[in-house]
Scaffold this motif. Structure first.
Motif, PDB file in Angstrom:
ATOM      1  N   LEU A 234      50.268  74.246  -3.258  1.00 51.44           N
ATOM      2  CA  LEU A 234      49.985  75.155  -4.368  1.00 51.44           C
ATOM      3  C   LEU A 234      51.155  75.103  -5.344  1.00 51.44           C
ATOM      4  CD1 LEU A 234      48.683  78.285  -2.391  1.00 51.44           C
ATOM      5  CD2 LEU A 234      47.352  76.366  -3.307  1.00 51.44           C
ATOM      6  N   PRO A 235      50.908  74.757  -6.608  1.00 41.88           N
ATOM      7  CA  PRO A 235      51.991  74.730  -7.598  1.00 41.88           C
ATOM      8  C   PRO A 235      52.355  76.131  -8.072  1.00 41.88           C
ATOM      9  CG  PRO A 235      49.918  74.117  -8.621  1.00 41.88           C
ATOM     10  CD  PRO A 235      49.625  74.271  -7.160  1.00 41.88           C
ATOM     11  N   VAL A 236      53.437  76.205  -8.821  1.00 41.91           N
ATOM     12  CA  VAL A 236      53.836  77.475  -9.441  1.00 41.91           C
ATOM     13  C   VAL A 236      52.702  78.008 -10.305  1.00 41.91           C
ATOM     14  CG1 VAL A 236      55.428  78.552 -11.071  1.00 41.91           C
ATOM     15  CG2 VAL A 236      56.267  76.854  -9.456  1.00 41.91           C
ATOM     16  N   GLY A 237      52.482  79.327 -10.252  1.00 36.63           N
ATOM     17  CA  GLY A 237      51.467  79.962 -11.089  1.00 36.63           C
ATOM     18  C   GLY A 237      50.068  79.913 -10.517  1.00 36.63           C
ATOM     19  N   THR A 238      49.924  79.548  -9.252  1.00 38.06           N
ATOM     20  CA  THR A 238      48.599  79.520  -8.623  1.00 38.06           C
ATOM     21  C   THR A 238      48.191  80.931  -8.225  1.00 38.06           C
ATOM     22  OG1 THR A 238      48.961  77.301  -7.741  1.00 38.06           O
ATOM     23  CG2 THR A 238      47.234  78.616  -6.717  1.00 38.06           C
ATOM     24  N   GLN A 239      47.014  81.353  -8.656  1.00 37.99           N
ATOM     25  CA  GLN A 239      46.490  82.661  -8.271  1.00 37.99           C
ATOM     26  C   GLN A 239      45.701  82.518  -6.976  1.00 37.99           C
ATOM     27  OE1 GLN A 239      44.364  84.603 -11.479  1.00 37.99           O
ATOM     28  NE2 GLN A 239      45.877  83.963 -12.990  1.00 37.99           N
ATOM     29  N   ILE A 240      45.993  83.394  -6.025  1.00 36.80           N
ATOM     30  CA  ILE A 240      45.276  83.348  -4.757  1.00 36.80           C
ATOM     31  C   ILE A 240      44.707  84.722  -4.423  1.00 36.80           C
ATOM     32  CG2 ILE A 240      46.758  81.486  -3.890  1.00 36.80           C
ATOM     33  CD1 ILE A 240      48.085  83.563  -2.066  1.00 36.80           C
ATOM     34  N   THR A 241      43.600  84.709  -3.699  1.00 36.05           N
ATOM     35  CA  THR A 241      43.009  85.922  -3.142  1.00 36.05           C
ATOM     36  C   THR A 241      43.129  85.839  -1.632  1.00 36.05           C
ATOM     37  OG1 THR A 241      41.417  86.179  -4.950  1.00 36.05           O
ATOM     38  CG2 THR A 241      40.914  87.303  -2.885  1.00 36.05           C
ATOM     39  N   VAL A 242      43.838  86.781  -1.027  1.00 33.30           N
ATOM     40  CA  VAL A 242      43.907  86.834   0.425  1.00 33.30           C
ATOM     41  C   VAL A 242      42.767  87.723   0.923  1.00 33.30           C
ATOM     42  CG1 VAL A 242      46.365  86.364   0.635  1.00 33.30           C
ATOM     43  CG2 VAL A 242      45.609  88.716   0.349  1.00 33.30           C
ATOM     44  N   CYS A 243      42.048  87.246   1.936  1.00 33.71           N
ATOM     45  CA  CYS A 243      40.895  87.977   2.438  1.00 33.71           C
ATOM     46  C   CYS A 243      41.273  88.715   3.717  1.00 33.71           C
ATOM     47  CB  CYS A 243      39.716  87.040   2.683  1.00 33.71           C
ATOM     48  SG  CYS A 243      38.212  87.948   3.105  1.00 33.71           S
ATOM     49  N   ILE A 244      41.566  89.983   3.574  1.00 31.89           N
ATOM     50  CA  ILE A 244      41.942  90.831   4.699  1.00 31.89           C
ATOM     51  C   ILE A 244      40.797  90.925   5.699  1.00 31.89           C
ATOM     52  CG2 ILE A 244      42.639  93.172   5.345  1.00 31.89           C
ATOM     53  CD1 ILE A 244      43.682  93.367   2.349  1.00 31.89           C
ATOM     54  N   GLY A 245      39.572  91.066   5.182  1.00 29.06           N
ATOM     55  CA  GLY A 245      38.410  91.176   6.063  1.00 29.06           C
ATOM     56  C   GLY A 245      38.214  89.950   6.924  1.00 29.06           C
ATOM     57  N   ALA A 246      38.486  88.767   6.382  1.00 28.02           N
ATOM     58  CA  ALA A 246      38.374  87.527   7.156  1.00 28.02           C
ATOM     59  C   ALA A 246      39.507  87.408   8.160  1.00 28.02           C
ATOM     60  CB  ALA A 246      38.362  86.322   6.223  1.00 28.02           C
ATOM     61  N   ALA A 247      40.727  87.726   7.737  1.00 27.73           N
ATOM     62  CA  ALA A 247      41.880  87.646   8.635  1.00 27.73           C
ATOM     63  C   ALA A 247      41.703  88.556   9.839  1.00 27.73           C
ATOM     64  CB  ALA A 247      43.155  88.007   7.880  1.00 27.73           C
ATOM     65  N   ASN A 248      41.114  89.714   9.617  1.00 22.77           N
ATOM     66  CA  ASN A 248      40.937  90.683  10.694  1.00 22.77           C
ATOM     67  C   ASN A 248      39.788  90.349  11.639  1.00 22.77           C
ATOM     68  OD1 ASN A 248      43.139  92.229  10.017  1.00 22.77           O
ATOM     69  ND2 ASN A 248      41.977  93.708   8.811  1.00 22.77           N
ATOM     70  N   ARG A 249      39.056  89.276  11.350  1.00 20.71           N
ATOM     71  CA  ARG A 249      38.030  88.779  12.282  1.00 20.71           C
ATOM     72  C   ARG A 249      38.368  87.357  12.748  1.00 20.71           C
ATOM     73  NH1 ARG A 249      32.627  91.168  12.344  1.00 20.71           N
ATOM     74  NH2 ARG A 249      32.801  93.269  11.489  1.00 20.71           N
ATOM     75  N   ASP A 250      39.627  86.958  12.644  1.00 15.75           N
ATOM     76  CA  ASP A 250      40.033  85.605  13.004  1.00 15.75           C
ATOM     77  C   ASP A 250      40.147  85.478  14.523  1.00 15.75           C
ATOM     78  OD1 ASP A 250      41.287  83.153  13.400  1.00 15.75           O
ATOM     79  OD2 ASP A 250      42.659  83.392  11.710  1.00 15.75           O
ATOM     80  N   PRO A 251      39.343  84.597  15.141  1.00 12.68           N
ATOM     81  CA  PRO A 251      39.421  84.445  16.602  1.00 12.68           C
ATOM     82  C   PRO A 251      40.746  83.877  17.071  1.00 12.68           C
ATOM     83  CG  PRO A 251      38.007  82.755  15.640  1.00 12.68           C
ATOM     84  CD  PRO A 251      38.323  83.725  14.544  1.00 12.68           C
ATOM     85  N   GLY A 252      41.517  83.295  16.173  1.00 13.52           N
ATOM     86  CA  GLY A 252      42.843  82.833  16.544  1.00 13.52           C
ATOM     87  C   GLY A 252      43.815  83.973  16.789  1.00 13.52           C
ATOM     88  N   GLN A 253      43.468  85.166  16.326  1.00 13.77           N
ATOM     89  CA  GLN A 253      44.325  86.339  16.493  1.00 13.77           C
ATOM     90  C   GLN A 253      43.693  87.396  17.386  1.00 13.77           C
ATOM     91  OE1 GLN A 253      47.402  86.948  15.571  1.00 13.77           O
ATOM     92  NE2 GLN A 253      47.479  89.105  16.165  1.00 13.77           N
ATOM     93  N   PHE A 254      42.360  87.527  17.319  1.00 14.00           N
ATOM     94  CA  PHE A 254      41.662  88.596  18.031  1.00 14.00           C
ATOM     95  C   PHE A 254      40.614  88.018  18.973  1.00 14.00           C
ATOM     96  CE2 PHE A 254      42.899  90.160  13.820  1.00 14.00           C
ATOM     97  CZ  PHE A 254      43.678  91.250  14.167  1.00 14.00           C
ATOM     98  N   ALA A 255      40.644  88.423  20.238  1.00 14.34           N
ATOM     99  CA  ALA A 255      39.603  88.017  21.178  1.00 14.34           C
ATOM    100  C   ALA A 255      38.291  88.698  20.801  1.00 14.34           C
ATOM    101  CB  ALA A 255      40.005  88.415  22.597  1.00 14.34           C
ATOM    102  N   ALA A 256      37.182  87.939  20.873  1.00  6.13           N
ATOM    103  CA  ALA A 256      35.851  88.484  20.530  1.00  6.13           C
ATOM    104  C   ALA A 256      35.925  89.296  19.241  1.00  6.13           C
ATOM    105  CB  ALA A 256      35.299  89.328  21.676  1.00  6.13           C
ATOM    106  N   PRO A 257      36.312  88.693  18.121  1.00  5.81           N
ATOM    107  CA  PRO A 257      36.610  89.452  16.901  1.00  5.81           C
ATOM    108  C   PRO A 257      35.415  90.165  16.290  1.00  5.81           C
ATOM    109  CG  PRO A 257      36.555  87.103  16.422  1.00  5.81           C
ATOM    110  CD  PRO A 257      36.487  87.244  17.912  1.00  5.81           C
ATOM    111  N   ASP A 258      34.203  89.721  16.581  1.00  4.37           N
ATOM    112  CA  ASP A 258      33.023  90.370  16.015  1.00  4.37           C
ATOM    113  C   ASP A 258      32.507  91.508  16.885  1.00  4.37           C
ATOM    114  OD1 ASP A 258      32.847  88.730  13.686  1.00  4.37           O
ATOM    115  OD2 ASP A 258      32.097  87.115  14.949  1.00  4.37           O
ATOM    116  N   ASP A 259      33.188  91.785  17.984  1.00  7.88           N
ATOM    117  CA  ASP A 259      32.835  92.912  18.852  1.00  7.88           C
ATOM    118  C   ASP A 259      33.671  94.125  18.484  1.00  7.88           C
ATOM    119  OD1 ASP A 259      31.152  91.186  20.160  1.00  7.88           O
ATOM    120  OD2 ASP A 259      32.442  90.956  21.936  1.00  7.88           O
TER     121      ASP A 259
END
Length: 427
Positions: free
Chosen positions: A323-348
């Protein structure tokens, strides 16, 4: 096209890739607003740092979102460039670029220190007696009705009173606060319509005019800095600086908006989640000490605020993407909080989940300044409600708010069922 979990697991890889390739935050299918989580799962798997048609990037993996939050010198919260293009020279631009959340240090540090000084653990604890009394009054009023709306009759009424008390807004003057808040926050959606912009700008004008008059009353009353948040911000300073009149007004608007919308969503989302998962509701009724971990799970499972935004200040490699300087990004909190790499059975839904390092309140220097107040409100409201109405049920499908950034309901029709005859003490 409806994206389902079965589609994700069984469809051909090229179909999955086509979906990921075509994803556009400003042009979402109707199904997304009802249930975005299957979409997020596809993006996490196929394009976790996804370039969108407008040239911005959408970030969905937990580790990447956390990295952004933990590195504010690389990922700036200053929104003057982004909001200048979005709003032009309007009240919305002035408001959002002057508030705490959309700024970097040293301004962010100065305002946050002032607010933190008024929201000490002792100050938050002093909120509880009035909060309990208010929740009990709302529940008593609902008990006399055959059916209720859990947003209008309960969830939305609680944070308006709490933040109104904290800021010292007279109770008789609070009626327009919710509509102003919804209009201003609605204009933060990725796709801004002319109608939403008009309503948002009108709300900022009206809100600012009201606060100008209220702050002037505070000046004349010569109240001490400990009397309420407005007085704290009015008289307080940090590192030799105090807030200007414009800064004071717009950060009061920010506090009212932040204290209202996301907490309303948290309470409403939690009550709907329990109604849809009766095993978890029964578990909470049987062990009220689970209310703390239950609220953390509601924050993770249905994050009230789903999105955040940053802009890069230097070249950076994020999730394997340069990502170069001045790149606008949107971080998706809702997606991060359902990431199976962090949470077991994230959709439960698991109200006893531990550990639960969700990012619903962000992380790092921009972690939500009012999170202790929001947690207290949610714990008090939800535990009191299910103790009184353990058999409540949804009488019709809840109405979603129709927004992607703030996830909540506009209406939750509810049948209260039989009242409990036992009133155990709150944990």
């Amino acid at each position: 096209m409806t994206i389902t979990m079965s589609f994700m697991k069984g469809a051909a890889g090229d179909a999955v890739q086509r979906f990921a390739d075509s994803f556009d935050l400003r042009n979402l299918p109707p199904e997304f607003y009802e249930n975005p989580f299957p979409y997020y799962a596809l993006l996490r798997a196929q394009a976790p740092v996804k370039r969108l048609p407008d040239g911005t990037f959408f970030v969905t993996r937990y580790d990447d979102v956390e990295f952004v939050y933990k590195n504010p010198k690389i990922f700036s919260s200053d929104k003057k460039q982004e909001f200048g293009a979005k709003y032009g020279a309007t009240p919305l631009f002035e408001h959002h670029t002057t508030s705490l959340v959309f700024n970097d240090p040293p301004f962010h540090t100065r305002v946050r220190r002032l607010i933190n000084g008024a929201l000490t653990p002792r100050a938050v604890a002093q909120i509880q007696p009035d909060l309990v009394a208010q929740v009990d009054r709302l529940i008593d009023t609902m008990a006399a009705k055959a059916s209720v709306d859990l947003i209008e009759d309960f969830a939305a009424a609680i944070p308006i009173e709490v933040i109104g008390n904290l800021l010292g807004v007279p109770r008789a003057e609070r009626a327009p606060l919710r509509s102003w808040s919804l209009a201003i926050l609605g204009a933060l959606e990725p796709r801004l319509t002319s109608d939403a912009a008009s309503r948002g700008n009108d709300a900022v004008r009206n809100f600012a005019a009201y606060l100008d008059e209220l702050i002037e009353r505070r000046r004349k009353a010569a109240l001490g800095p400990d009397s309420d948040l407005i007085s704290c911000l009015l008289h307080g300073g940090f590192d030799g600086h105090t807030l200007s009149g414009v800064e004071l007004v717009h950060n009061c608007i920010f506090l009212l908006n932040a204290g209202h919308e996301t907490t309303t969503n948290l309470i409403g989302n939690g009550l709907v989640a329990l109604a849809e998962h009766p095993d978890q509701r029964d578990r909470l009724i049987a062990d009220t000490n689970l209310i703390k971990s239950a609220v953390e799970e509601f924050l993770r499972y249905e994050s009230p605020n789903q999105l955040g935004n940053r802009i890069t200040t230097q070249p950076v490699l994020l999730g394997g993407v340069d990502l170069p300087v001045g790149t606008q990004i949107t971080v998706c909190i809702g997606a991060a909080n359902r990431d199976p790499g962090q949470f077991a059975a994230p959709d439960d839904l698991d109200i006893g989940r531990s550990p639960n390092r969700h990012l619903a309140f962000a992380s790092g220097i921009h972690q939500c300044v009012g999170m202790s107040v929001a947690r207290l409100e949610a714990m008090t409201a939800i535990s009191s409600f299910i103790r009184r109405f353990p058999a409540y049920s949804l009488s019709a499908a809840p109405t979603r708010g129709g927004r992607v950034r703030f996830r909540g309901f506009l209406k939750i029709p509810c049948e209260l069922g039989s009242e409990s005859t036992t009133r155990p003490a709150m944990p």
